[in-house]
Each structure stands twice: as structure tokens, then as C-alpha cells.
Design a protein around this motif. Structure first.
Motif, PDB file in Angstrom:
ATOM      1  N   GLN A 107       0.809  -1.200   0.000  1.00 16.34           N
ATOM      2  CA  GLN A 107       0.000   0.000   0.000  1.00 16.34           C
ATOM      3  C   GLN A 107       0.851   1.263   0.000  1.00 16.34           C
ATOM      4  OE1 GLN A 107      -3.583   0.049  -0.195  1.00 16.34           O
ATOM      5  NE2 GLN A 107      -2.773  -1.861  -0.959  1.00 16.34           N
ATOM      6  N   CYS A 108       2.116   1.111   0.377  1.00 18.24           N
ATOM      7  CA  CYS A 108       2.969   2.283   0.497  1.00 18.24           C
ATOM      8  C   CYS A 108       4.427   1.824   0.589  1.00 18.24           C
ATOM      9  CB  CYS A 108       2.580   3.062   1.757  1.00 18.24           C
ATOM     10  SG  CYS A 108       3.643   4.466   2.143  1.00 18.24           S
ATOM     11  N   VAL A 109       5.326   2.608   0.010  1.00 17.92           N
ATOM     12  CA  VAL A 109       6.766   2.384   0.193  1.00 17.92           C
ATOM     13  C   VAL A 109       7.397   3.714   0.587  1.00 17.92           C
ATOM     14  CG1 VAL A 109       6.983   0.422  -1.381  1.00 17.92           C
ATOM     15  CG2 VAL A 109       7.268   2.750  -2.265  1.00 17.92           C
ATOM     16  N   LYS A 110       8.417   3.628   1.427  1.00 17.68           N
ATOM     17  CA  LYS A 110       9.174   4.803   1.842  1.00 17.68           C
ATOM     18  C   LYS A 110      10.649   4.533   1.588  1.00 17.68           C
ATOM     19  CE  LYS A 110       5.772   6.323   5.259  1.00 17.68           C
ATOM     20  NZ  LYS A 110       5.517   6.794   6.644  1.00 17.68           N
ATOM     21  N   LEU A 111      11.246   5.361   0.743  1.00 17.45           N
ATOM     22  CA  LEU A 111      12.636   5.181   0.349  1.00 17.45           C
ATOM     23  C   LEU A 111      13.470   6.352   0.857  1.00 17.45           C
ATOM     24  CD1 LEU A 111      14.880   3.754  -1.297  1.00 17.45           C
ATOM     25  CD2 LEU A 111      14.082   5.062  -3.286  1.00 17.45           C
ATOM     26  N   ASN A 112      14.466   6.036   1.652  1.00 10.93           N
ATOM     27  CA  ASN A 112      15.376   7.055   2.155  1.00 10.93           C
ATOM     28  C   ASN A 112      16.748   6.854   1.543  1.00 10.93           C
ATOM     29  OD1 ASN A 112      17.627   7.418   4.673  1.00 10.93           O
ATOM     30  ND2 ASN A 112      16.341   9.181   4.200  1.00 10.93           N
ATOM     31  N   ARG A 113      17.233   7.857   0.855  1.00  7.75           N
ATOM     32  CA  ARG A 113      18.585   7.855   0.288  1.00  7.75           C
ATOM     33  C   ARG A 113      19.422   8.801   1.136  1.00  7.75           C
ATOM     34  NH1 ARG A 113      22.812   5.493  -2.316  1.00  7.75           N
ATOM     35  NH2 ARG A 113      23.834   6.900  -3.770  1.00  7.75           N
ATOM     36  N   ASN A 114      20.402   8.242   1.846  1.00  7.35           N
ATOM     37  CA  ASN A 114      21.107   8.981   2.885  1.00  7.35           C
ATOM     38  C   ASN A 114      22.578   9.135   2.538  1.00  7.35           C
ATOM     39  OD1 ASN A 114      22.250   9.958   5.241  1.00  7.35           O
ATOM     40  ND2 ASN A 114      20.934   8.718   6.569  1.00  7.35           N
ATOM     41  N   SER A 125      23.871  24.431   1.342  1.00 10.44           N
ATOM     42  CA  SER A 125      22.754  24.253   0.405  1.00 10.44           C
ATOM     43  C   SER A 125      22.853  22.985  -0.432  1.00 10.44           C
ATOM     44  CB  SER A 125      22.609  25.461  -0.535  1.00 10.44           C
ATOM     45  OG  SER A 125      22.332  26.631   0.216  1.00 10.44           O
ATOM     46  N   GLU A 126      23.895  22.204  -0.270  1.00 13.53           N
ATOM     47  CA  GLU A 126      23.954  20.934  -1.009  1.00 13.53           C
ATOM     48  C   GLU A 126      23.035  19.908  -0.355  1.00 13.53           C
ATOM     49  OE1 GLU A 126      27.910  20.191  -3.475  1.00 13.53           O
ATOM     50  OE2 GLU A 126      28.261  20.200  -1.309  1.00 13.53           O
ATOM     51  N   GLU A 127      22.464  19.068  -1.192  1.00 19.42           N
ATOM     52  CA  GLU A 127      21.476  18.094  -0.743  1.00 19.42           C
ATOM     53  C   GLU A 127      22.173  16.832  -0.249  1.00 19.42           C
ATOM     54  OE1 GLU A 127      17.211  16.534  -2.557  1.00 19.42           O
ATOM     55  OE2 GLU A 127      18.344  18.149  -3.508  1.00 19.42           O
ATOM     56  N   VAL A 128      21.811  16.403   0.963  1.00 17.06           N
ATOM     57  CA  VAL A 128      22.507  15.270   1.566  1.00 17.06           C
ATOM     58  C   VAL A 128      21.594  14.084   1.868  1.00 17.06           C
ATOM     59  CG1 VAL A 128      24.373  16.653   2.536  1.00 17.06           C
ATOM     60  CG2 VAL A 128      22.269  16.350   3.850  1.00 17.06           C
ATOM     61  N   ALA A 129      20.282  14.226   1.668  1.00 13.46           N
ATOM     62  CA  ALA A 129      19.360  13.101   1.895  1.00 13.46           C
ATOM     63  C   ALA A 129      18.008  13.420   1.270  1.00 13.46           C
ATOM     64  CB  ALA A 129      19.201  12.824   3.389  1.00 13.46           C
ATOM     65  N   GLN A 130      17.268  12.363   0.977  1.00 14.75           N
ATOM     66  CA  GLN A 130      15.899  12.496   0.485  1.00 14.75           C
ATOM     67  C   GLN A 130      15.038  11.394   1.081  1.00 14.75           C
ATOM     68  OE1 GLN A 130      15.795  12.405  -3.798  1.00 14.75           O
ATOM     69  NE2 GLN A 130      16.599  14.489  -4.031  1.00 14.75           N
ATOM     70  N   ASN A 131      13.804  11.728   1.420  1.00 17.55           N
ATOM     71  CA  ASN A 131      12.786  10.753   1.795  1.00 17.55           C
ATOM     72  C   ASN A 131      11.681  10.786   0.743  1.00 17.55           C
ATOM     73  OD1 ASN A 131      13.941   9.812   4.177  1.00 17.55           O
ATOM     74  ND2 ASN A 131      13.026  11.434   5.401  1.00 17.55           N
ATOM     75  N   LEU A 132      11.461   9.671   0.089  1.00 19.95           N
ATOM     76  CA  LEU A 132      10.448   9.567  -0.958  1.00 19.95           C
ATOM     77  C   LEU A 132       9.382   8.567  -0.527  1.00 19.95           C
ATOM     78  CD1 LEU A 132       9.453  10.105  -3.896  1.00 19.95           C
ATOM     79  CD2 LEU A 132      10.920   8.196  -4.608  1.00 19.95           C
ATOM     80  N   THR A 133       8.119   8.994  -0.561  1.00 18.72           N
ATOM     81  CA  THR A 133       6.994   8.119  -0.218  1.00 18.72           C
ATOM     82  C   THR A 133       6.085   7.981  -1.426  1.00 18.72           C
ATOM     83  OG1 THR A 133       7.040   8.816   2.109  1.00 18.72           O
ATOM     84  CG2 THR A 133       5.014   7.783   1.314  1.00 18.72           C
ATOM     85  N   ILE A 134       5.733   6.741  -1.752  1.00 13.40           N
ATOM     86  CA  ILE A 134       4.817   6.456  -2.860  1.00 13.40           C
ATOM     87  C   ILE A 134       3.688   5.582  -2.325  1.00 13.40           C
ATOM     88  CG2 ILE A 134       4.581   5.489  -5.182  1.00 13.40           C
ATOM     89  CD1 ILE A 134       7.637   5.798  -5.465  1.00 13.40           C
ATOM     90  N   SER A 135       2.450   6.024  -2.488  1.00 15.08           N
ATOM     91  CA  SER A 135       1.293   5.275  -2.014  1.00 15.08           C
ATOM     92  C   SER A 135       0.538   4.660  -3.181  1.00 15.08           C
ATOM     93  CB  SER A 135       0.350   6.198  -1.223  1.00 15.08           C
ATOM     94  OG  SER A 135       1.007   6.743  -0.102  1.00 15.08           O
ATOM     95  N   TRP A 189      20.881   3.291   1.077  1.00 15.76           N
ATOM     96  CA  TRP A 189      19.459   3.580   1.030  1.00 15.76           C
ATOM     97  C   TRP A 189      18.697   2.589   1.887  1.00 15.76           C
ATOM     98  CZ3 TRP A 189      16.979  -0.670  -0.844  1.00 15.76           C
ATOM     99  CH2 TRP A 189      17.635  -1.463  -1.790  1.00 15.76           C
ATOM    100  N   GLN A 190      17.530   3.008   2.332  1.00 19.72           N
ATOM    101  CA  GLN A 190      16.640   2.158   3.122  1.00 19.72           C
ATOM    102  C   GLN A 190      15.264   2.192   2.477  1.00 19.72           C
ATOM    103  OE1 GLN A 190      14.573   3.444   6.825  1.00 19.72           O
ATOM    104  NE2 GLN A 190      15.846   1.901   7.829  1.00 19.72           N
ATOM    105  N   LEU A 191      14.711   1.016   2.216  1.00 18.02           N
ATOM    106  CA  LEU A 191      13.381   0.896   1.626  1.00 18.02           C
ATOM    107  C   LEU A 191      12.469   0.190   2.612  1.00 18.02           C
ATOM    108  CD1 LEU A 191      11.489   1.181  -0.859  1.00 18.02           C
ATOM    109  CD2 LEU A 191      12.295  -1.079  -1.586  1.00 18.02           C
ATOM    110  N   ARG A 192      11.388   0.862   2.991  1.00 16.79           N
ATOM    111  CA  ARG A 192      10.402   0.267   3.896  1.00 16.79           C
ATOM    112  C   ARG A 192       9.103   0.023   3.135  1.00 16.79           C
ATOM    113  NH1 ARG A 192      10.429   4.608   8.556  1.00 16.79           N
ATOM    114  NH2 ARG A 192      11.038   5.901   6.786  1.00 16.79           N
ATOM    115  N   MET A 193       8.545  -1.165   3.303  1.00 17.27           N
ATOM    116  CA  MET A 193       7.347  -1.566   2.571  1.00 17.27           C
ATOM    117  C   MET A 193       6.195  -1.794   3.550  1.00 17.27           C
ATOM    118  SD  MET A 193       9.052  -4.352  -0.016  1.00 17.27           S
ATOM    119  CE  MET A 193      10.649  -4.040  -0.802  1.00 17.27           C
ATOM    120  N   PHE A 231      16.995  11.344  -6.084  1.00 15.85           N
ATOM    121  CA  PHE A 231      18.081  10.405  -5.821  1.00 15.85           C
ATOM    122  C   PHE A 231      17.651   8.974  -6.157  1.00 15.85           C
ATOM    123  CE2 PHE A 231      20.270  12.982  -2.182  1.00 15.85           C
ATOM    124  CZ  PHE A 231      20.662  13.919  -3.112  1.00 15.85           C
ATOM    125  N   VAL A 232      16.429   8.618  -5.754  1.00 16.20           N
ATOM    126  CA  VAL A 232      15.918   7.242  -5.811  1.00 16.20           C
ATOM    127  C   VAL A 232      16.932   6.330  -5.109  1.00 16.20           C
ATOM    128  CG1 VAL A 232      14.748   5.512  -7.229  1.00 16.20           C
ATOM    129  CG2 VAL A 232      14.853   7.874  -8.027  1.00 16.20           C
TER     130      VAL A 232
END
Length: 242
Positions: A107-114, A125-135, A189-193, A231-232
Motif C-alpha cells: 500500500q505504500c513504500v518509503k525510500l530514504n537515500r542517505n 545548500s547541497e542536498e545530503v538526503a531524500q525521503n520519498l513516499t509512494i502510495s 538507502w533504506q526501503l520500507r514496505m 536520488f531514488v
């Protein structure tokens, strides 16, 4: 099939009423059922026992039989489908199908690229992490983290919507990742399902890894999401990989 069901439920949610003809979204439910060979050609042999059951007790096969019955009976009892729709029974039947199917699908995934282990290389101002959620409903969220004078700072979360078909395709691809969790040395990266358990999204699996771009679908995911500089699994602030 599931995409057609979702589209129909969305239509019924807004108070759909039958006028001169049935909306194509309604008719597409049975079209998809037949295209996937899920319709019950012997529904007359099975429907009597189902009519005495609560819709909430139907299994997946019985839902197919019930849907077949509703559409086929319309052929010789005009407006039967209309009565089932306006009573709320048709919507209830479709929601029962979704509850059965979605309990077994993500139903949902959360991907953290750290990339925080690279702090000492990062400039302001440089980007050092992203949290992406897809439902599964097509809602997507992206939170970016940048280096500031005070340390890492989260930017305002961006929100967008993609088609449910694209969302399910991404979730299915991520669910099929054949990777075991491993210790991440750097830039991991960490992927939570999450699946639907008891009516709520529950964490069912976590993968932690440092392998770049598993199965090579970074570009495919980026092409489906309306965010820039994603980042993905393998992007970095060094190259702004897209």
C-alpha cells in the motif's frame, strides 16, 4: 482489473447516479473481469448461495461470481445494475474486492537515500538526503535535506499525484526486489514496505543496502514522478543524477 475497480470506486464516492446510460467506468469493471478470464460463466449455479451471505464474508472467487451475476442479469432485467448501484451494494462489493486484494499487496513504500556520511564534503545548500513516499492511491511525497550553517535542514515536503496504474507498477517492482538487508558503509538507502493489515498500513519489510540502482529502474521511476533531482536508489549531490 484493480485499476478499473479503483476508478469505479472513485466515481461512486462522489455520489454517481445513473442517467440515460451507464458511465463507461462502470462498464469497464466487467470488461476487465472478462478480459482477465475472471468472470464466472457458471454463475447461475453459484449465485443462490451467495445471495444469502454478507458481502463482507465473500472471498475473492465469490466476488467475481457476484459481479458477473450483476452485469449478466442487467441483460434480461433492465435497470437491475442501476438498482444495485443506487442501493450502495455495488460500491460495497467493489470495496470488498479491494480489501481482499490489497491485504496482499503493498500500500505504500518509503525510500530514504542517505548521504550524511559525506557531510564533511558537503557545501552549504547541497542536498545530503531524500525521503520519498509512494502510495498505492497515487499520492507521492518528497522531503529533501540540505546542509546549512546550523547543520542538516529539512525543506518543505513536496506533494504530487500520479496515476494509480503507475503507482501500482512502482510498488510491484519494488516488492520484487530480491535483495537481503546488508550493512551500509556509505551512501546507502533504506526501503520500507507497508501492507494493509487490520485496516491500517503496517510495516512488513525493510531493506537496507548500499548497492546503486537495483535492477536498473532508477530512470524509469524518475520518469513517472514529477519531481526534479530525484536520488531514488543511486543519485547523489555530486552529479545530480537524473
Amino acid at each position: 482489473m484493480i485499476e478499473s475497480i479503483h476508478a469505479c470506486v472513485d466515481l461512486l464516492h462522489v455520489g454517481y447516479r445513473v442517467k440515460d446510460a451507464y458511465d463507461p467506468i462502470i462498464l469497464n469493471v466487467y470488461h476487465c473481469l472478462k478480459m482477465e478470464n475472471l468472470n464466472d460463466e457458471q454463475y447461475m449455479l453459484h449465485i443462490d448461495s451467495l445471495l444469502n451471505k454478507s458481502i463482507h464474508d465473500l472471498n475473492e472467487t465469490e466476488v467475481y461470481t457476484y459481479i458477473t451475476y450483476v452485469f449478466e442479469k442487467e441483460n434480461y432485467v433492465p435497470s437491475f445494475l442501476k438498482s444495485v448501484i443506487e442501493s450502495g451494494m455495488f460500491k460495497e462489493l467493489l470495496l470488498r474486492y479491494l480489501s481482499l486484494k490489497e491485504s496482499d499487496t503493498l500500500q505504500c513504500v518509503k525510500l530514504n537515500r542517505n548521504l550524511l556520511s559525506k557531510w564533511h564534503y558537503a557545501s552549504i545548500s547541497e542536498e545530503v538526503a531524500q525521503n520519498l513516499t509512494i502510495s498505492a492511491n497515487g499520492r507521492v511525497y518528497l522531503t529533501r535535506y540540505v546542509m546549512s550553517k546550523e547543520g542538516v535542514q529539512a525543506l518543505k515536503t513536496q506533494q504530487a499525484t500520479i496515476s494509480k496504474e503507475d503507482a501500482y507498477a512502482i510498488l510491484e517492482a519494488m516488492a520484487s526486489l530480491d535483495l537481503e538487508t546488508k550493512e551500509v558503509e556509505e551512501n546507502g538507502w533504506q526501503l520500507r514496505m507497508y501492507k494493509n493489515v487490520g485496516g491500517k498500513n503496517r510495516l512488513v519489510k525493510t531493506i537496507v543496502h548500499d548497492e546503486k540502482n537495483p535492477k536498473g529502474f532508477n530512470e524509469w521511476i524518475r520518469s513517472l514522478l514529477p519531481f526534479e533531482h530525484l536520488f531514488v536508489f543511486g543519485g547523489s549531490y555530486y552529479s545530480w543524477e537524473k
